[in-house]
Design a protein around this motif. Structure first.
Motif, mmCIF file in Angstrom:
data_model
loop_
_atom_site.group_PDB
_atom_site.id
_atom_site.type_symbol
_atom_site.label_atom_id
_atom_site.label_comp_id
_atom_site.label_asym_id
_atom_site.label_seq_id
_atom_site.Cartn_x
_atom_site.Cartn_y
_atom_site.Cartn_z
ATOM 1 N N GLU A 64 -12.112 -16.023 -9.648
ATOM 2 C CA GLU A 64 -10.965 -15.375 -9.001
ATOM 3 C C GLU A 64 -10.524 -16.157 -7.757
ATOM 4 O OE1 GLU A 64 -10.186 -11.130 -6.818
ATOM 5 O OE2 GLU A 64 -11.426 -11.092 -8.636
ATOM 6 N N ILE A 65 -11.497 -16.601 -6.964
ATOM 7 C CA ILE A 65 -11.196 -17.375 -5.751
ATOM 8 C C ILE A 65 -10.512 -18.693 -6.099
ATOM 9 C CG2 ILE A 65 -12.271 -18.699 -3.874
ATOM 10 C CD1 ILE A 65 -14.410 -16.400 -3.785
ATOM 11 N N LEU A 66 -11.060 -19.417 -7.084
ATOM 12 C CA LEU A 66 -10.499 -20.705 -7.475
ATOM 13 C C LEU A 66 -9.107 -20.545 -8.091
ATOM 14 C CD1 LEU A 66 -13.699 -22.368 -8.987
ATOM 15 C CD2 LEU A 66 -12.637 -22.881 -6.785
ATOM 16 N N ASP A 67 -8.915 -19.488 -8.867
ATOM 17 C CA ASP A 67 -7.585 -19.205 -9.430
ATOM 18 C C ASP A 67 -6.570 -18.965 -8.318
ATOM 19 O OD1 ASP A 67 -8.548 -19.453 -11.987
ATOM 20 O OD2 ASP A 67 -8.323 -17.350 -12.547
ATOM 21 N N ARG A 68 -6.950 -18.150 -7.354
ATOM 22 C CA ARG A 68 -6.044 -17.831 -6.239
ATOM 23 C C ARG A 68 -5.696 -19.067 -5.425
ATOM 24 N NH1 ARG A 68 -7.472 -12.797 -2.544
ATOM 25 N NH2 ARG A 68 -5.644 -13.684 -1.489
ATOM 26 N N MET A 69 -6.683 -19.929 -5.225
ATOM 27 C CA MET A 69 -6.445 -21.153 -4.459
ATOM 28 C C MET A 69 -5.318 -21.980 -5.063
ATOM 29 S SD MET A 69 -9.977 -22.836 -3.215
ATOM 30 C CE MET A 69 -9.060 -24.311 -2.812
ATOM 31 N N GLU A 70 -5.356 -22.158 -6.385
ATOM 32 C CA GLU A 70 -4.352 -23.005 -7.032
ATOM 33 C C GLU A 70 -3.014 -22.299 -7.204
ATOM 34 O OE1 GLU A 70 -5.178 -25.821 -10.026
ATOM 35 O OE2 GLU A 70 -7.339 -25.663 -9.799
ATOM 36 N N LYS A 71 -3.055 -21.011 -7.479
ATOM 37 C CA LYS A 71 -1.809 -20.276 -7.709
ATOM 38 C C LYS A 71 -1.058 -20.018 -6.408
ATOM 39 C CE LYS A 71 -3.274 -17.787 -11.904
ATOM 40 N NZ LYS A 71 -3.699 -16.463 -12.427
ATOM 41 N N GLN A 72 -1.820 -19.745 -5.336
ATOM 42 C CA GLN A 72 -1.195 -19.345 -4.073
ATOM 43 C C GLN A 72 -1.269 -20.412 -2.993
ATOM 44 O OE1 GLN A 72 -3.020 -15.609 -2.961
ATOM 45 N NE2 GLN A 72 -2.641 -14.686 -4.948
ATOM 46 N N ILE A 109 -10.309 -19.509 4.538
ATOM 47 C CA ILE A 109 -9.660 -18.223 4.793
ATOM 48 C C ILE A 109 -10.006 -17.226 3.686
ATOM 49 C CG2 ILE A 109 -7.421 -17.053 5.005
ATOM 50 C CD1 ILE A 109 -6.334 -19.680 6.184
ATOM 51 N N LEU A 110 -10.017 -17.715 2.426
ATOM 52 C CA LEU A 110 -10.296 -16.833 1.290
ATOM 53 C C LEU A 110 -11.720 -16.286 1.291
ATOM 54 C CD1 LEU A 110 -8.651 -18.353 -1.931
ATOM 55 C CD2 LEU A 110 -8.185 -16.146 -0.873
ATOM 56 N N LYS A 149 -3.616 -30.760 -1.329
ATOM 57 C CA LYS A 149 -2.304 -30.315 -0.863
ATOM 58 C C LYS A 149 -1.288 -31.445 -1.053
ATOM 59 C CE LYS A 149 -4.233 -26.504 0.465
ATOM 60 N NZ LYS A 149 -4.074 -25.292 -0.345
ATOM 61 N N LYS A 150 -0.142 -31.106 -1.577
ATOM 62 C CA LYS A 150 0.878 -32.124 -1.834
ATOM 63 C C LYS A 150 1.749 -32.332 -0.590
ATOM 64 C CE LYS A 150 1.099 -31.496 -6.839
ATOM 65 N NZ LYS A 150 -0.077 -30.642 -6.956
ATOM 66 N N TRP A 151 1.885 -33.583 -0.188
ATOM 67 C CA TRP A 151 2.719 -33.926 0.965
ATOM 68 C C TRP A 151 4.139 -34.190 0.480
ATOM 69 C CZ3 TRP A 151 -0.648 -37.982 4.068
ATOM 70 C CH2 TRP A 151 -1.838 -37.366 4.444
ATOM 71 N N GLY A 152 5.066 -33.407 0.948
ATOM 72 C CA GLY A 152 6.463 -33.634 0.600
ATOM 73 C C GLY A 152 7.047 -34.815 1.350
ATOM 74 N N ARG A 153 8.270 -35.147 1.025
ATOM 75 C CA ARG A 153 8.930 -36.304 1.636
ATOM 76 C C ARG A 153 9.030 -36.172 3.152
ATOM 77 N NH1 ARG A 153 14.583 -37.852 -0.972
ATOM 78 N NH2 ARG A 153 13.168 -38.193 -2.728
ATOM 79 N N ASN A 154 9.216 -34.942 3.625
ATOM 80 C CA ASN A 154 9.395 -34.712 5.068
ATOM 81 C C ASN A 154 8.121 -34.251 5.774
ATOM 82 O OD1 ASN A 154 12.180 -35.353 5.034
ATOM 83 N ND2 ASN A 154 12.637 -33.320 4.216
ATOM 84 N N TYR A 155 6.969 -34.432 5.102
ATOM 85 C CA TYR A 155 5.706 -33.906 5.635
ATOM 86 C C TYR A 155 5.432 -34.414 7.052
ATOM 87 C CZ TYR A 155 0.734 -32.784 5.917
ATOM 88 O OH TYR A 155 -0.499 -32.305 6.306
#
Length: 454
Positions: free
Chosen positions: A10-18, A24-25, A349-355
């Protein structure tokens, strides 16, 4: 046992989905569910372990799937990851028990139709674990490091460009090593010799910090630390040595006025107070109310009464602080790539272009505001837990170009006294600590001190 693993899924699912964070979790799950110390330890071990080695585990699983292109539901994939992590990294649980528990887990989920697949894949892995093929390091070095050390390829490419192939591999390897727990002794209440006696009485193994032996040590086997009587009495704090070095290099004096621009959760703030022997004033600025409450709670636990909590956005100027501070700490928000061993979810965590553009704006605003709070002759220390030049030397070089009344302070004597191995950057006086290069039990940190000359 199965109920614990159900929570882990449940914890690992939440990490990726949210896009949540483990640090914190996990506490929220600990407070919500009645778990004994063994179950808590298991949840922490497997949750962090699977997150740390996610790409490596997926690579192993992929070699034993019949239909490799078939999309596997996240819950099923996490059940497989949990099992494979236990096969390769936990020795006490028999393989057959891991397989049986994994099959039961999926049968009690919404994906019971995958029970046969999970059983076949896991049994195959246990029989053929020595036959796993890894990418060729010579032909595909980026892919090899990415898979074997479980890092995203874009970050591996970035570090190879910055540090070179060998050093990048060392950083990745060091960032996967679980760190010893570093403690800072509260010298306002107890000295190091007395604290060592207490640890010996509690049968907690320890070794003195090679960098800060008078105030810090590393411990093993100190379970349920927050509920220990010596923690509740405020005899020590939990803080990495790299973080302690920042406060030590700031070198605040008793009686001075200090401003901590980003004080939450209070580790460096409290350390500064201890260096000052709790004499003087520290204005602890923090825009997050809950984090500011953590600063106050930590100060109270440690018996410190000279910290003034201020709920405020530190990027916005407060006129009453103009030229008020003798010294200022800017512990700036950053990417956190230096603390991946403690927070492995950072690397996914994915870094966006403006990160960096967004982070840099905050970092620069903090420095510009802090500069106006500092008295002439005062000192400003900028620090991040990052390895990325965009939020370290690039920020400082732009600041110095704009603020010609600031000069960088020498660090060579401090580095020599503490026995540090720093990575040389474009600002030679700065202290860049890099995991693996600076030591296997060190978080990555960037520390630079500047003086306002007029």
């Amino acid at each position: 046992m199965n109920s614990s693993r159900k929570l882990i899924v449940e914890i690992l699912d939440r990490m990726e989905k949210q896009d949540s964070y483990l640090n914190i979790l996990l506490p929220s799950y600990f407070s919500k569910h009645r778990l004994d110390s063994l179950d808590k330890a298991l949840l922490q071990e497997i949750s962090y372990g699977v997150t740390r080695f996610k790409k490596k585990l997926d690579w192993i699983i992929g070699q034993f799937l019949v239909y490799k292109d078939k999309q596997i539901p996240l819950t099923v994939r996490n059940i497989l990851r949990i099992a494979v992590y236990q096969f390769f990294y936990l020795e006490k649980i028999p393989d057959y028990a891991i397989v049986n528990e994994s099959v039961e887990l999926v049968k009690n989920s919404s994906y019971r139709g995958y029970a046969g697949m999970i059983n076949a894949v896991l049994r195959n892995i246990t029989r053929k674990s020595t036959e796993i093929i890894w990418p060729d390091r010579g032909e595909e070095p980026v892919k090899y490091i990415s898979v074997f050390y479980s890092f995203p390829e874009w970050l591996v490419e970035r570090w190879i460009k910055r540090f070179g192939l060998e050093m990048c591999q060392d950083i990745c390897a060091a960032s996967n090593i679980r760190s010893d727990l570093a403690l800072r002794v509260n010298i306002l209440k107890i000295d190091m010799a007395q604290f060592q006696k207490i640890l010996t009485q509690f049968k907690i193994s320890f070794k003195l910090s090679p960098f800060l032996p008078d105030i810090a040590l590393n411990v093993k086997g100190f379970d349920d630390i927050a509920n220990s009587p010596i923690y509740r009495k405020g005899l020590f704090s939990i803080q990495d040595e790299s973080s302690m070095l920042a406060s030590e290099f700031l070198a605040p004096l008793a009686g001075e006025t200090i401003i901590d621009m980003c004080s939450g959760p209070g580790g460096k703030t409290a350390h500064i107070a201890q260096i000052m022997q709790s004499k003087g004033t520290i204005f602890a600025l923090e825009k997050n109310k809950s984090r500011l409450e953590m600063v106050q709670k930590e100060a109270s636990r440690l018996g410190i009464d000279m910290i003034v909590p201020v709920l405020a956005d530190s990027c916005l100027l407060i006129k009453e602080y103009l030229e008020k501070a003798d010294k200022i700490l800017v512990d700036a928000p950053c990417s956190g790539t230096g603390v991946i061993r403690k927070k492995p979810d950072i690397k996914w965590k994915k870094w966006g272009r403006n990160y960096f553009k967004e982070l840099n704006k905050t970092q620069e605003n903090l420095l510009e505001t802090a500069a106006r709070y500092l008295k002439p002759g005062g000192e400003l220390l900028y620090t991040t837990c990052s390895l990325e030049k965009e939020e370290n030397e690039d920020i400082i070089l732009r600041f110095l170009k704009k603020n010609t009344n600031f000069v960088v302070r020498e660090s060579s004597q401090f580095v020599k006294e503490k026995g540090l191995v720093k990575y040389d950057s474009s600002i030679k006086e700065a202290i860049q600590i890099v995991p693996g290069y600076s030591g296997s039990n060190m978080d990555g940190f960037y520390i630079v001190k500047m003086r306002k000359v007029g």
